[in-house]
Design an enzyme around this catalytic site. Structure first.
Site, PDB file in Angstrom:
ATOM      1  N   TYR A 122       0.811  -1.221   0.000  1.00  0.00           N
ATOM      2  CA  TYR A 122       0.000   0.000   0.000  1.00  0.00           C
ATOM      3  C   TYR A 122       0.843   1.269   0.000  1.00  0.00           C
ATOM      4  O   TYR A 122       0.305   2.371   0.026  1.00  0.00           O
ATOM      5  CB  TYR A 122      -0.955   0.011   1.199  1.00  0.00           C
ATOM      6  CG  TYR A 122      -2.020  -1.037   1.063  1.00  0.00           C
ATOM      7  CD1 TYR A 122      -1.676  -2.384   1.070  1.00  0.00           C
ATOM      8  CD2 TYR A 122      -3.346  -0.703   0.891  1.00  0.00           C
ATOM      9  CE1 TYR A 122      -2.632  -3.370   0.913  1.00  0.00           C
ATOM     10  CE2 TYR A 122      -4.311  -1.683   0.740  1.00  0.00           C
ATOM     11  CZ  TYR A 122      -3.942  -3.014   0.756  1.00  0.00           C
ATOM     12  OH  TYR A 122      -4.889  -3.992   0.606  1.00  0.00           O
ATOM     13  N   LYS A 169       3.761 -14.751   5.041  1.00  0.00           N
ATOM     14  CA  LYS A 169       4.125 -15.672   3.968  1.00  0.00           C
ATOM     15  C   LYS A 169       5.661 -15.692   3.907  1.00  0.00           C
ATOM     16  O   LYS A 169       6.278 -15.511   2.849  1.00  0.00           O
ATOM     17  CB  LYS A 169       3.507 -15.175   2.651  1.00  0.00           C
ATOM     18  CG  LYS A 169       3.566 -16.148   1.508  1.00  0.00           C
ATOM     19  CD  LYS A 169       2.483 -17.224   1.559  1.00  0.00           C
ATOM     20  CE  LYS A 169       2.684 -18.218   0.441  1.00  0.00           C
ATOM     21  NZ  LYS A 169       1.794 -19.373   0.493  1.00  0.00           N
ATOM     22  N   ASP A 202      -2.165 -18.485   3.812  1.00  0.00           N
ATOM     23  CA  ASP A 202      -3.126 -19.379   3.152  1.00  0.00           C
ATOM     24  C   ASP A 202      -3.693 -20.392   4.146  1.00  0.00           C
ATOM     25  O   ASP A 202      -4.907 -20.662   4.168  1.00  0.00           O
ATOM     26  CB  ASP A 202      -2.525 -20.069   1.914  1.00  0.00           C
ATOM     27  CG  ASP A 202      -1.051 -20.399   2.046  1.00  0.00           C
ATOM     28  OD1 ASP A 202      -0.463 -20.037   3.084  1.00  0.00           O
ATOM     29  OD2 ASP A 202      -0.485 -21.026   1.145  1.00  0.00           O
ATOM     30  N   ASP A 226      -5.936  -6.594   5.080  1.00  0.00           N
ATOM     31  CA  ASP A 226      -7.073  -6.064   4.328  1.00  0.00           C
ATOM     32  C   ASP A 226      -7.983  -7.212   3.889  1.00  0.00           C
ATOM     33  O   ASP A 226      -9.212  -7.186   4.084  1.00  0.00           O
ATOM     34  CB  ASP A 226      -6.529  -5.300   3.109  1.00  0.00           C
ATOM     35  CG  ASP A 226      -7.593  -4.482   2.411  1.00  0.00           C
ATOM     36  OD1 ASP A 226      -8.739  -4.470   2.880  1.00  0.00           O
ATOM     37  OD2 ASP A 226      -7.270  -3.851   1.386  1.00  0.00           O
TER      38      ASP A 226
END
Ligand code: NAI
Length: 333
Positions: A122, A169, A202, A226
């Site tokens: 972002y 991740k 995930d 988000d």
């Protein structure tokens, strides 16, 4: 006490009016300093985010914000992103729990999302390397990771939460997400009274749609935060029934509904004010008005359980009637 009020566009003024009435019924009657923003401010101020509004929030420290329409077309930044950047509102907080009579596939959900609000993808740093190839830069810093991790652990401590789970991740983005995870681990070591673990994003999504009741405080960088925060809203009935707060240093906080301006139902007195009311409850807790926050929650839950609800929840109550019922329940309680 003075509080900045951004009623917003579309259904914003209707739900804001309802919430201000409920707060007053609970004995919370600050001086409200109203401002327009977004599409509503452009004609008067030539900008979606007037300086006078930013000055008001800086002065008052606390704002309650309805949904805002960003004008279509180039040159207008999103008010939400602009507010976060201008006021350095680095923490997005979204408690997510089931409410009575709000249908959902899950029960027993009671978790809290803590999302880093200022960096990651972002940062808006993108460029065309050569035609057909774009580079979008993901920025992760130790400073921003540390302050959001400290926020999550301190929040857990203050609210009697058991565990913080970092979501990342780092198996793929070994440097960027690796720095975020390492920083979370360091902060966890300084908060040994709160349990800590981590999970790959995930796998976190799978756990959330299988056993959301097992999760407590989730700590995420901006992009995963988000996405996962809307997923979590979906676990308990959607964006119409979850609150949100954007918090910065020195007690600055903007408390907002995360649904949109609902132009299809605006001006008809049918909008559901629950999301903004729950955000106002977060605001009261932030201001250490826990007693008033608790009275409003009890009244809201009672009215929801009674079935006297707005039509998005399957009832026939107008916005006004729903707010009236909550005010009455507060007064009787
Ligand atoms: P939306 O959330 O306004 O509407 C989606 C659907 O949910 C509509 O059917 C609407 O009637 C319903 N809905 C939303 N809030 C409701 C409430 N409180 N009570 C009852 N029903 C409700 O999303 P949409 O249509 O994508 O966006 C409309 C406008 O809102 C756009 O201009 C967008 O930019 C803005 N927006 C602003 C946000 C903010 O300020 N936080 C967030 C999302 C969108």
């Amino acid at each position: 006490m003075t509080i900045t009020l951004i009623p917003g566009d579309g259904i914003g003024p209707e739900v804001a009016h309802a919430v201000v009435r409920v707060l007053a019924a609970a004995g919370f009657r600050p001086d409200w300093e109203p401002f327009s923003a977004g599409a509503g401010a452009v004609d008067e101020h030539g900008t979606t985010l007037p300086q006078a509004l930013l000055d008001s929030i800086t002065r008052n420290k606390v704002a309650l914000k309805g949904p805002i329409g960003t004008p279509v077309g180039k040159g207008f930044t999103s008010v939400n992103v602009g507010l976060r950047q201008a006021l350095d509102l680095y923490a997005n907080l979204r408690p997510v729990s089931n409410l009575p009579a709000v249908s959902s596939r899950f029960s027993g959900v009671d978790l809290v999302i803590v999302r880093e609000n200022t960096e990651d993808l972002y940062a808006g740093l993108e460029h065309v390397v050569v035609p057909g190839v774009v580079e979008s830069l993901k920025i992760i810093t130790a400073r921003a990771s540390e302050r959001i991790a400290v926020f999550a652990f301190e929040y857990a401590r203050r609210h009697g939460r058991r565990k913080v789970t970092a979501v990342h991740k780092a198996n793929i983005m070994k440097l960027g997400d690796g720095l975020f995870l390492d920083t979370c681990r360091e902060v966890a070591a300084r908060h040994a009274d709160i349990a800590f673990d981590d999970v790959i994003v995930d796998a976190a999504c799978m756990h959330l749609v299988m056993h959301p009741e097992r999760l407590d405080v989730l700590l995420l960088p901006n992009l995963y935060g988000d996405i996962v925060s809307d997923l979590c809203a979906g676990l308990v009935g959607g964006l119409g029934v979850v609150p949100s707060a954007n918090l910065g240093a020195g007690g600055v906080g903007v408390f907002e509904a995360v649904h949109g301006t609902a132009p299809d139902i605006a001006g008809r007195d049918v909008a559901n004010p629950t999301a903004l009311l729950l955000s106002a409850v977060l605001m009261l807790q932030h201001l250490q008005e826990d007693d008033k926050a608790a009275r409003i929650m009890t009244a809201l839950k009672g009215v929801l359980a009674s079935g006297h609800v707005t039509r998005d929840l399957g009832g026939t109550a107008t916005t006004t009637a729903f707010a009236d019922a909550i005010c009455r329940a507060i007064e009787l309680g």
